[in-house]
Design a protein around this motif. Sequence first.
Motif, mmCIF file in Angstrom:
data_model
loop_
_atom_site.group_PDB
_atom_site.id
_atom_site.type_symbol
_atom_site.label_atom_id
_atom_site.label_comp_id
_atom_site.label_asym_id
_atom_site.label_seq_id
_atom_site.Cartn_x
_atom_site.Cartn_y
_atom_site.Cartn_z
ATOM 1 N N ILE A 169 0.793 -1.144 0.045
ATOM 2 C CA ILE A 169 -0.113 -0.024 0.035
ATOM 3 C C ILE A 169 0.989 1.162 -0.124
ATOM 4 N N HIS A 170 0.446 2.162 -0.935
ATOM 5 C CA HIS A 170 1.200 3.316 -0.860
ATOM 6 C C HIS A 170 0.211 4.409 -0.054
ATOM 7 N N LYS A 171 0.936 5.349 0.490
ATOM 8 C CA LYS A 171 0.339 6.374 1.444
ATOM 9 C C LYS A 171 -0.595 7.445 0.598
ATOM 10 N N CYS A 172 -1.704 7.778 1.263
ATOM 11 C CA CYS A 172 -2.457 8.872 0.450
ATOM 12 C C CYS A 172 -1.606 9.939 0.411
ATOM 13 N N ILE A 173 -1.599 10.863 -0.728
ATOM 14 C CA ILE A 173 -0.723 11.889 -0.750
ATOM 15 C C ILE A 173 -1.642 13.308 -0.750
ATOM 16 N N GLY A 174 -2.952 13.050 -0.646
ATOM 17 C CA GLY A 174 -3.667 14.295 -0.142
ATOM 18 C C GLY A 174 -3.992 15.121 -1.288
ATOM 19 N N CYS A 175 -3.822 14.524 -2.556
ATOM 20 C CA CYS A 175 -3.964 15.059 -3.896
ATOM 21 C C CYS A 175 -5.425 15.451 -4.174
ATOM 22 N N PHE A 176 -6.401 14.862 -3.754
ATOM 23 C CA PHE A 176 -7.761 14.897 -4.431
ATOM 24 C C PHE A 176 -7.872 14.627 -5.342
ATOM 25 N N GLY A 177 -6.993 13.933 -6.186
ATOM 26 C CA GLY A 177 -7.103 13.265 -7.591
ATOM 27 C C GLY A 177 -8.451 12.447 -7.505
ATOM 28 N N CYS A 178 -8.688 11.609 -6.454
ATOM 29 C CA CYS A 178 -9.692 10.599 -6.362
ATOM 30 C C CYS A 178 -11.047 11.357 -6.385
ATOM 31 N N TRP A 179 -11.167 12.580 -6.257
ATOM 32 C CA TRP A 179 -12.473 13.695 -6.465
ATOM 33 C C TRP A 179 -12.390 14.396 -7.786
ATOM 34 N N ILE A 180 -11.430 14.792 -8.199
ATOM 35 C CA ILE A 180 -11.310 15.785 -9.403
ATOM 36 C C ILE A 180 -10.623 14.837 -10.654
ATOM 37 N N LYS A 181 -9.384 14.165 -10.584
ATOM 38 C CA LYS A 181 -8.925 13.642 -11.745
ATOM 39 C C LYS A 181 -9.560 12.326 -12.390
ATOM 40 N N THR A 182 -9.411 11.334 -11.234
ATOM 41 C CA THR A 182 -10.508 10.159 -11.492
ATOM 42 C C THR A 182 -11.367 9.646 -10.599
ATOM 43 N N PRO A 183 -12.516 10.552 -10.648
ATOM 44 C CA PRO A 183 -13.645 10.331 -9.462
ATOM 45 C C PRO A 183 -13.989 9.184 -9.248
ATOM 46 N N GLY A 184 -13.924 8.672 -7.817
ATOM 47 C CA GLY A 184 -14.106 7.352 -7.376
ATOM 48 C C GLY A 184 -13.075 6.428 -7.261
ATOM 49 N N ILE B 124 -11.179 7.087 0.647
ATOM 50 C CA ILE B 124 -12.034 8.549 0.463
ATOM 51 C C ILE B 124 -12.969 8.894 -0.807
ATOM 52 N N PRO B 125 -12.351 7.932 -1.691
ATOM 53 C CA PRO B 125 -13.179 8.112 -3.012
ATOM 54 C C PRO B 125 -14.461 7.558 -2.931
ATOM 55 N N TYR B 126 -14.972 6.889 -1.954
ATOM 56 C CA TYR B 126 -16.134 6.312 -1.391
ATOM 57 C C TYR B 126 -17.161 7.494 -1.298
ATOM 58 N N ILE B 127 -16.623 8.555 -1.010
ATOM 59 C CA ILE B 127 -17.369 9.824 -0.755
ATOM 60 C C ILE B 127 -17.195 10.945 -1.549
ATOM 61 N N LEU B 128 -18.067 11.916 -1.660
ATOM 62 C CA LEU B 128 -17.792 12.986 -2.645
ATOM 63 C C LEU B 128 -17.170 14.373 -1.894
ATOM 64 N N PRO B 129 -16.604 15.186 -2.667
ATOM 65 C CA PRO B 129 -16.020 16.456 -1.920
ATOM 66 C C PRO B 129 -16.924 17.346 -1.414
ATOM 67 N N PHE B 130 -18.276 17.160 -1.660
ATOM 68 C CA PHE B 130 -19.230 18.009 -1.229
ATOM 69 C C PHE B 130 -19.803 17.526 0.154
ATOM 70 N N PHE B 131 -20.469 18.647 0.819
ATOM 71 C CA PHE B 131 -20.870 18.358 1.916
ATOM 72 C C PHE B 131 -22.366 18.621 2.140
#
Length: 167
Positions: free
Chosen positions: A33-48, A92-99
Motif C-alpha cells: 500500500i502506498h500512502k495517501c498523498i492528499g492530492c484529491f485526485g480521487c475527487w477531481i482527476k479520476t472520480p471514485g 476517501i473516493p467512496y465519498i464526494l467532495p461536497f458537504f
Amino acid sequence: MNLIIHDLTKEQWEALDLPISENTRIISDNGTIHKCIGCFGCWIKTPGQCIIPDEYQRMGELLAKAEEVTVISRCSFGGYSSFVKNVLDRSIPYILPFFEIRKGEMHHKSRYENHLAFTSIFYGDDITEAERETAGKLAKANALNYNGTAKSVIFVSGIEQLKGVVQ
C-alpha cells in the motif's frame, strides 16, 4: 459483501482460524500500500478511484459493494494503526467532495447509495480509558462520515480474544 480490514500479520490472522464466508473480502497489510498523498485526485482527476496505481486504488468501489465493514486495529494513541488509517484514507473516493449536514454535523455527501454497518475492534493490552474514549468517538465519526452506522466498537486486550468477537 462483508469487508474486513485488519493490521494483523499473516501468521496472527491464520492463527485465529476464523470461519470466513465466501462473501467476505479481507484487506490486510501485504506491504504494497502506498500512502495517501492528499492530492484529491480521487475527487477531481479520476472520480471514485485513487490515482495511485496499487491494489488499494479501488477502495471506494470496494466499500460501495459492502454491507458490513469490520475494522480490526491495534489501538494506537486512541486511534487506528498506521496501516488501517492509510486504508481508510485511501477509501476517501467512496465519498464526494461536497458537504451536507447530518445529525447537526457537516459531513461529505455519499457517492454511493449503500449504507455501511461498521464494527471497529481495537486490541492492545495497555489501552487507557482516555484512549478508549477517543477511539470510540473516532470509530463512530468515521462510520458517520462514510454514511454508515457504528454497529459496535469493541476493545480486547489481546489478539487471541479476537476469535470471540470477529464474525
